[in-house]
Design a protein around this motif. Structure first.
Motif, PDB file in Angstrom:
ATOM      1  N   ASP A 327      -8.169  -5.094  -8.099  1.00 38.21           N
ATOM      2  CA  ASP A 327      -6.777  -4.969  -8.539  1.00 38.21           C
ATOM      3  C   ASP A 327      -6.600  -3.790  -9.495  1.00 38.21           C
ATOM      4  N   SER A 328      -7.655  -3.466 -10.236  1.00 37.47           N
ATOM      5  CA  SER A 328      -7.609  -2.361 -11.199  1.00 37.47           C
ATOM      6  C   SER A 328      -8.044  -1.039 -10.574  1.00 37.47           C
ATOM      7  N   GLY A 329      -8.192  -1.015  -9.261  1.00 36.32           N
ATOM      8  CA  GLY A 329      -8.577   0.221  -8.576  1.00 36.32           C
ATOM      9  C   GLY A 329      -9.993   0.664  -8.882  1.00 36.32           C
ATOM     10  N   GLY A 330     -10.868  -0.284  -9.260  1.00 40.18           N
ATOM     11  CA  GLY A 330     -12.258   0.050  -9.536  1.00 40.18           C
ATOM     12  C   GLY A 330     -12.462   0.716 -10.891  1.00 40.18           C
ATOM     13  N   GLU A 331     -11.462   0.667 -11.763  1.00 42.19           N
ATOM     14  CA  GLU A 331     -11.567   1.307 -13.074  1.00 42.19           C
ATOM     15  C   GLU A 331     -12.170   0.304 -14.062  1.00 42.19           C
ATOM     16  N   ILE A 332     -13.302   0.680 -14.666  1.00 44.38           N
ATOM     17  CA  ILE A 332     -14.094  -0.258 -15.466  1.00 44.38           C
ATOM     18  C   ILE A 332     -13.347  -0.744 -16.708  1.00 44.38           C
ATOM     19  N   GLN A 333     -12.807   0.177 -17.487  1.00 45.84           N
ATOM     20  CA  GLN A 333     -12.148  -0.213 -18.731  1.00 45.84           C
ATOM     21  C   GLN A 333     -10.936  -1.099 -18.454  1.00 45.84           C
ATOM     22  N   GLY A 334     -10.143  -0.731 -17.423  1.00 50.15           N
ATOM     23  CA  GLY A 334      -8.975  -1.530 -17.068  1.00 50.15           C
ATOM     24  C   GLY A 334      -9.366  -2.916 -16.581  1.00 50.15           C
ATOM     25  N   THR A 335     -10.455  -2.996 -15.822  1.00 46.77           N
ATOM     26  CA  THR A 335     -10.920  -4.295 -15.329  1.00 46.77           C
ATOM     27  C   THR A 335     -11.377  -5.181 -16.475  1.00 46.77           C
ATOM     28  N   ALA A 336     -12.161  -4.616 -17.403  1.00 43.16           N
ATOM     29  CA  ALA A 336     -12.651  -5.390 -18.541  1.00 43.16           C
ATOM     30  C   ALA A 336     -11.480  -5.905 -19.380  1.00 43.16           C
ATOM     31  N   ARG A 337     -10.461  -5.062 -19.534  1.00 43.03           N
ATOM     32  CA  ARG A 337      -9.290  -5.476 -20.304  1.00 43.03           C
ATOM     33  C   ARG A 337      -8.526  -6.578 -19.561  1.00 43.03           C
ATOM     34  N   ARG A 338      -8.400  -6.431 -18.258  1.00 46.07           N
ATOM     35  CA  ARG A 338      -7.690  -7.426 -17.453  1.00 46.07           C
ATOM     36  C   ARG A 338      -8.392  -8.776 -17.496  1.00 46.07           C
ATOM     37  N   LEU A 339      -9.750  -8.744 -17.427  1.00 43.60           N
ATOM     38  CA  LEU A 339     -10.522  -9.984 -17.409  1.00 43.60           C
ATOM     39  C   LEU A 339     -10.883 -10.487 -18.802  1.00 43.60           C
ATOM     40  N   ARG A 340     -10.598  -9.642 -19.811  1.00 46.51           N
ATOM     41  CA  ARG A 340     -10.911  -9.987 -21.202  1.00 46.51           C
ATOM     42  C   ARG A 340     -12.407 -10.255 -21.384  1.00 46.51           C
ATOM     43  N   ILE A 341     -13.205  -9.342 -20.869  1.00 45.84           N
ATOM     44  CA  ILE A 341     -14.655  -9.431 -21.041  1.00 45.84           C
ATOM     45  C   ILE A 341     -15.180  -8.074 -21.496  1.00 45.84           C
ATOM     46  N   HIS A 342     -16.398  -8.060 -22.037  1.00 47.96           N
ATOM     47  CA  HIS A 342     -17.012  -6.814 -22.474  1.00 47.96           C
ATOM     48  C   HIS A 342     -17.456  -6.014 -21.252  1.00 47.96           C
ATOM     49  N   ARG A 343     -17.513  -4.686 -21.404  1.00 51.07           N
ATOM     50  CA  ARG A 343     -17.901  -3.847 -20.271  1.00 51.07           C
ATOM     51  C   ARG A 343     -19.325  -4.136 -19.801  1.00 51.07           C
ATOM     52  N   SER A 344     -20.227  -4.459 -20.733  1.00 50.32           N
ATOM     53  CA  SER A 344     -21.596  -4.772 -20.323  1.00 50.32           C
ATOM     54  C   SER A 344     -21.624  -6.024 -19.461  1.00 50.32           C
ATOM     55  N   THR A 345     -20.748  -7.005 -19.777  1.00 55.56           N
ATOM     56  CA  THR A 345     -20.651  -8.220 -18.954  1.00 55.56           C
ATOM     57  C   THR A 345     -20.120  -7.869 -17.571  1.00 55.56           C
ATOM     58  N   LEU A 346     -19.153  -6.970 -17.524  1.00 58.45           N
ATOM     59  CA  LEU A 346     -18.590  -6.561 -16.245  1.00 58.45           C
ATOM     60  C   LEU A 346     -19.648  -5.857 -15.394  1.00 58.45           C
ATOM     61  N   TYR A 347     -20.417  -4.950 -15.991  1.00 60.80           N
ATOM     62  CA  TYR A 347     -21.464  -4.259 -15.226  1.00 60.80           C
ATOM     63  C   TYR A 347     -22.481  -5.252 -14.671  1.00 60.80           C
ATOM     64  N   TYR A 348     -22.830  -6.244 -15.476  1.00 59.56           N
ATOM     65  CA  TYR A 348     -23.796  -7.253 -15.019  1.00 59.56           C
ATOM     66  C   TYR A 348     -23.232  -8.009 -13.808  1.00 59.56           C
ATOM     67  N   ARG A 349     -21.976  -8.412 -13.903  1.00 58.06           N
ATOM     68  CA  ARG A 349     -21.380  -9.178 -12.799  1.00 58.06           C
ATOM     69  C   ARG A 349     -21.234  -8.323 -11.539  1.00 58.06           C
TER      70      ARG A 349
END
Length: 386
Positions: A327-349
């Motif tokens: 939904d965020s077009g593959g943009e990491i910072q926007g995705t982390a903000r949307r999901l309310r998680i840290h970027r390191s957590t997002l990379y792990y997932r």
């Protein structure tokens, strides 16, 4: 003589401003309000902001059982209320606020002597309204569900009988109460919409309950904020409203109706995204997905990568992460903000998602397949439970 004539003649005789209400305490008629204070009271009444005769007042003073006029002391003056009956059936009430400097001693006698005729005329008006509603219901059913010939004839009749304005912008609103609610809730939603529109504008609209749906036809686009206010009543909190797109002719309103049905369906299938007031124009790609036989889809029909993800341990978490990422077009910072998680957590997932689906999620065609598959799975109710 009409009810309006009878009310005005009696008001002139008494020197007061009269209002007639039906059994549901809705305005049936009123006389001329010829002073600033009377006009202000009438404006408040028509706007729905204040009503001298309320259900609680009727109950407290047992007005539905009263045989004579009842005087009630209120903050803005004495209220005189008289029940109106016809053939022993209670049909409504006539009332006035006492604002004269020198009331007459025989006012109640004059009021009560006029009650039988006013009761009969109110009965006739209620009957005419009921007939008008039934006629509108049949015309609306033909317009939205009949053959092309029936739709054309219904459209012609609606305009000819001055039930709807002859314009070039028509849209349909579909109202649906939860399955656990009674049909009366849907009817109440239709009435609330009609009443709100009547109070706030001279635009003519048509509404009825057809089957399980409440349907309102507008000769213009539906305004989101006004729709919210119309359905703000405590009994209407869970009513879903779907609004179709604007069509250039009455005979094409059937297409707006089908769009409104799909918009209503979107709310039922994904309340978190859409809420309870959904417009066709806001559905995006879901316009296509909602027309699929979602109730017949099975997990085996989903793309392989989506099936693997939904069946994996922590499938909800991973699927939600991938959905937010896409939904965020593959943009990491926007995705982390949307999901309310840290970027390191997002990379792990994301690494875990790549392992599970065994696909390159940076590939455009893969993203399209996964994004569409996840969306259809959610709409079809195939999303895993936590």
């Amino acid at each position: 003589m009409s009810l309006d004539d009878a009310v005005q003649d009696l008001a002139d005789r008494l020197g007061v401003a009269l209002v007639v209400l039906d059994h549901d305490l809705k305005i049936a008629a009123f006389s001329v309000h010829d002073t600033d204070a009377r006009l202000a009271r009438l404006a408040r009444l028509l706007a729905g902001s204040t009503a001298p005769v309320t259900k609680s007042l009727v109950k407290e003073y047992r007005l539905h059982h009263a045989k004579h006029g009842v005087r009630v002391t209120q903050d803005d003056g004495e209220l005189v209320v008289l029940p109106l009956r016809h053939e022993q059936q209670l049909l409504g009430y006539v009332y006035y606020v006492e604002d004269r400097e020198t009331p007459c001693a025989d006012d109640l006698e004059i009021l009560e002597s006029a009650a039988p005729e006013m009761g009969a005329l109110l009965s006739l008006r209620i009957s005419e309204r009921r007939h008008g509603k039934e006629n509108s219901k049949h015309l609306l059913a033909a317009l939205l569900g009949g053959s092309p010939e029936a739709r054309s004839k219904a459209a012609e009749t609606l305009v000819r009988d001055d039930l709807i304005d002859d314009v070039e912008n028509y849209s349909v609103l579909v109202l649906q109460a939860p399955e656990s609610s009674s049909k009366s809730v849907t009817r109440l939603a239709v009435e609330a919409t009609l009443e709100f529109t009547t109070r706030s504008t001279t635009v003519k609209i048509v509404g009825a309950v057809l089957g399980a749906e409440g349907i309102v036809l507008f000769p213009r686009p539906v305004n989101h904020d006004r729709l919210e206010r119309a359905l703000a009543g405590p009994d209407l909190e869970e009513v879903v409203a779907g609004v179709g797109g604007v069509k250039p002719s009455l005979t094409e309103a059937v297409h707006s109706y089908h769009e409104a049905q799909l918009a209503s369906r979107a709310s039922r299938l994904d309340r978190h995204r859409y809420g309870k007031r959904v417009f066709w124009e806001d559905l995006g790609i879901d316009r296509l997905f909602l027309q699929l036989p979602l109730d017949r889809l099975t997990p085996s029909q989903l793309p392989t990568g989506v099936r693997r993800l939904l069946n994996a341990p922590h499938g909800v978490e991973l699927a939600t992460t991938l959905e937010g990422y896409l939904d965020s077009g593959g943009e990491i910072q926007g995705t982390a903000r949307r999901l309310r998680i840290h970027r390191s957590t997002l990379y792990y997932r994301l690494d875990r998602i790549r392992e599970v689906i065994d696909c390159d999620i940076t590939d455009g065609s893969v993203r399209l397949e996964l994004h569409a598959g996840l969306r259809i799975a959610r709409l079809a109710g195939l999303w895993p439970h936590k």
